[in-house]
Every structure is written in structure tokens, then in C-alpha cells.
Motif scaffolding. Structure first.
Motif, PDB file in Angstrom:
ATOM      1  N   ALA A   1      94.381  39.730  44.412  1.00  0.00           N
ATOM      2  CA  ALA A   1      94.915  40.143  45.709  1.00  0.00           C
ATOM      3  C   ALA A   1      93.908  40.962  46.500  1.00  0.00           C
ATOM      4  O   ALA A   1      93.854  40.891  47.735  1.00  0.00           O
ATOM      5  N   SER A   2      93.089  41.741  45.809  1.00  0.00           N
ATOM      6  CA  SER A   2      92.037  42.529  46.456  1.00  0.00           C
ATOM      7  C   SER A   2      90.688  41.859  46.264  1.00  0.00           C
ATOM      8  O   SER A   2      90.505  41.053  45.347  1.00  0.00           O
ATOM      9  N   ASN A   3      89.753  42.200  47.114  1.00  0.00           N
ATOM     10  CA  ASN A   3      88.404  41.634  47.055  1.00  0.00           C
ATOM     11  C   ASN A   3      87.613  42.362  45.968  1.00  0.00           C
ATOM     12  O   ASN A   3      87.247  43.517  46.128  1.00  0.00           O
ATOM     13  N   PHE A   4      87.354  41.687  44.835  1.00  0.00           N
ATOM     14  CA  PHE A   4      86.660  42.329  43.724  1.00  0.00           C
ATOM     15  C   PHE A   4      85.203  41.872  43.584  1.00  0.00           C
ATOM     16  O   PHE A   4      84.540  42.222  42.605  1.00  0.00           O
ATOM     17  N   ALA A   5      84.713  41.104  44.544  1.00  0.00           N
ATOM     18  CA  ALA A   5      83.307  40.701  44.530  1.00  0.00           C
ATOM     19  C   ALA A   5      82.909  40.290  45.939  1.00  0.00           C
ATOM     20  O   ALA A   5      83.763  39.961  46.773  1.00  0.00           O
TER      21      ALA A   5
END
Length: 337
Positions: free
Chosen positions: A258-262
């Protein structure tokens, strides 16, 4: 001649201490033109990777016909122990390099990543959490992208078309989404509504976007129980899809955090690219609790669902409009979608 008895004969391979493998193919044939800053980008990638993973992670780099400066950099890191395994090959193509890195290990999870990805803290923990809490996940991406559900997330659309688990939601970090498309050279002339909403799936308190891209994705290793010897393309063609379709052959789902992890960096260094501080290496995890492996479906069932019905539903204007309206996309943006 041979003298004596080889003590390794008939011995089983000892259990691995690793639970998660990361495979990074690297192709930097020279340091001019397109590849002028690629070595610096690679250093950002590997530094961010080693800073954000736990000790149960095996890092494999496949040198896919790179120049001597890259070979020396990779050998240095291998000697220091930040890269656990390095494979030197000629220029055999990205997917063939990935296949070389895949074989020989039994970790339950394997991440396949481009060499221009900047990892953020917490990506590994969130990825494992999704695999453990959400049934039948086969692949988890780290970079939310627009409209992936139309191409790369149809298994969830098919199964949850009439379920409240599957709904459109607002994208929380539009700037990060824009940065991805900047990194692949797109002008900002795409439909802005595609960066405001995406199709979201929720299960066991975890929310995720439907579908996953191919820049960086973590797979259940069992989807690669059958792999072919090689693919014909250096890059592109249908080579990427060979890996991308694997989870669907077992009716697994593909999602993105759900969140931008890269971040995808591209081939030009920019001021925002910073290696995160090294995370504490404190994990005492000894296993990853995946759901039981699913059997491979037959070819007819695969084509019926993931080729025929996907094309019908996603490419028939009236049917597609009904689908996105049912899944909660605001009427104010449907006409321009």
C-alpha cells in the motif's frame, strides 16, 4: 586416477540459514552514453539493499556481461561479505541472468529486482507480513503503479468482483507515483486521475494494491518449480511476461504494498537519491509461515481465465465501465478514465 572416497558422496545438502533470497542482474557493458552513471546507480541500489535487510537474507548478484569496473566493484563487495553470491556470465539477457540466480536455493521467498532500485526501510518486513497474513499471495511488488489491475491483477478482480474487499481507494503518495513515471522517461501527459485512485484489496487487516510490476517483485519460490532453460530476448519482448505469469499458473494473486517501499532510479543520479541508515540487524526469525503450495492449473483453465476473460472484461468499454463503477471509482472520473 582417484584415491580414497569422496566424503560428500550421498550426503544431503545441509539446511540453509537463509529464508529470503534477493537476485540482482547487472548489465553495465561500458560507462558511456546510456550507462554513463549506471555504476553510481548500482552502488545506491546495493547499499540500500544491504542497509534494509535482515541477516536471514541471501543476496545474489548476477553479472550479466558488465565492464571491468563493475566486475571489480562486485568482487569487492563479495569479498567484504555484503554480497553473498556472485555469478559472472557473458551478456545472456536479463531474464536468463535471473534464472541463473534462482537455481540452487530453497528459500521460501525470492525477490527479483532491477539494479536501479532504491530500497526503503521496512520493505522486507512489510513484504513478509503480506505473505503470511494474506492467503494465496504469489507475488508482492514495492512500487505502486497506475492501472496495474487491468493487466497484472486479474485474479483478484475475477474472484472478488462482487466483494467489498476489492474497492477503489485514493493513492496516498501521488508524488512517489509521479517519480516512478519520471524515472522511466514518461512525460506527464498521462491521465492525472490514474495517479489519484487505484484498485485496493483488503484481507486480515492488510490493504494492498491489485497487481505488481516487474521492476522489483518478491515471489513465492514454489512458482518457479518448473522453469525453462532460457528465453530468447536480451530485454523486453515476451521475456518479462515469462516470469510475471508464473503466479497465475497456480491461481496465486499478485499485489503491491500500500505504501511506496522502493524507488526506481533510472540511469541518472539525482539529489533525492539517498541510501537509508542501516536498520538494526535484530531479527530472530527462523521461518516464514506461507500457506500450503497450490497445484499448477491446466493450460486450458489458465487461458480461459487470465487471457480470454481478462481481455473481454478489461477491453470491452461498457463491461469495463460497469466493473470500475461497481468497484467504487467516483463517477466524476469514470468518463475520463
Amino acid at each position: 586416477m582417484r584415491s580414497g572416497f569422496n566424503p560428500n558422496k550421498d550426503q544431503l545438502v545441509p539446511p540453509s540459514k537463509y529464508l529470503h533470497q534477493v537476485v540482482v542482474p547487472v548489465h553495465i557493458p561500458h560507462q558511456t552514453d546510456y550507462f554513463k552513471e549506471s555504476l553510481s546507480i548500482l552502488q545506491f541500489c546495493l547499499d540500500s539493499l544491504t542497509a534494509t535487510v535482515q541477516p536471514f537474507t541471501l543476496i545474489t548478484v548476477v553479472n550479466n556481461g558488465s565492464c571491468e569496473a563493475v566486475v571489480q566493484e562486485l568482487n569487492r563487495r563479495h569479498h567484504e561479505g555484503t554480497i553473498h553470491e556472485i555469478i559472472h556470465t557473458t551478456a545472456i539477457g536479463k531474464v536468463n541472468a535471473l534464472l541463473k540466480g534462482l537455481v540452487g536455493h530453497q528459500t521460501p521467498l525470492v525477490t527479483l529486482t532491477d539494479a536501479d532500485v532504491l530500497f526503503k526501510p521496512g520493505w522486507q518486513e512489510e513484504t513478509i507480513d503480506l505473505f503470511e497474513k494474506v492467503e494465496r499471495i504469489g507475488a508482492v511488488g514495492l512500487i505502486p503503479q497506475m492501472n496495474l489491475f487491468r493487466i497484472d491483477g486479474f485474479s483478484l478482480v475475477w474472484e472478488y468482483l462482487f466483494s467489498s474487499r476489492l474497492r477503489f481507494a485514493k493513492i496516498p503518495d501521488v508524488a512517489a507515483a509521479e517519480r516512478f513515471y519520471d524515472s522511466i522517461g514518461w512525460n506527464r501527459n498521462y491521465n492525472p486521475n490514474h495517479l489519484l485512485y487505484n484498485l485496493q484489496y483488503t484481507e486480515n487487516g492488510k490493504s494492498m494494491w491489485v497487481g505488481s510490476g516487474h521492476v522489483v517483485t518478491t515471489f513465492r519460490r514454489d512458482v518457479f518449480r518448473e522453469i525453462q532453460q532460457s528465453v530468447p530476448h536480451q530485454l523486453g519482448g515476451d521475456s518479462e511476461w515469462y516470469l510475471e505469469e508464473k503466479p497465475y499458473q497456480f491461481h496465486y494473486h499478485k499485489v503491491t504494498t500500500a505504501s511506496n517501499f522502493a524507488f526506481h532510479m533510472g540511469n541518472v543520479s539525482e539529489s533525492w537519491m539517498e541510501v537509508p541508515s542501516t536498520m538494526p540487524k535484530t531479527s530472530t526469525r527462523t521461518h516464514i509461515a506461507l500457506s500450503p503450495s497450490a497445484p499448477k492449473i491446466n493450460r486450458v483453465a489458465y487461458y480461459w481465465r487470465y487471457r480470454f476473460w481478462r481481455r473481454i472484461m478489461m477491453n470491452t468499454p461498457l463491461l469495463f465501465r460497469w466493473c470500475i463503477l461497481r468497484k467504487g471509482l467516483p463517477k466524476s472520473v469514470i468518463d475520463s478514465w
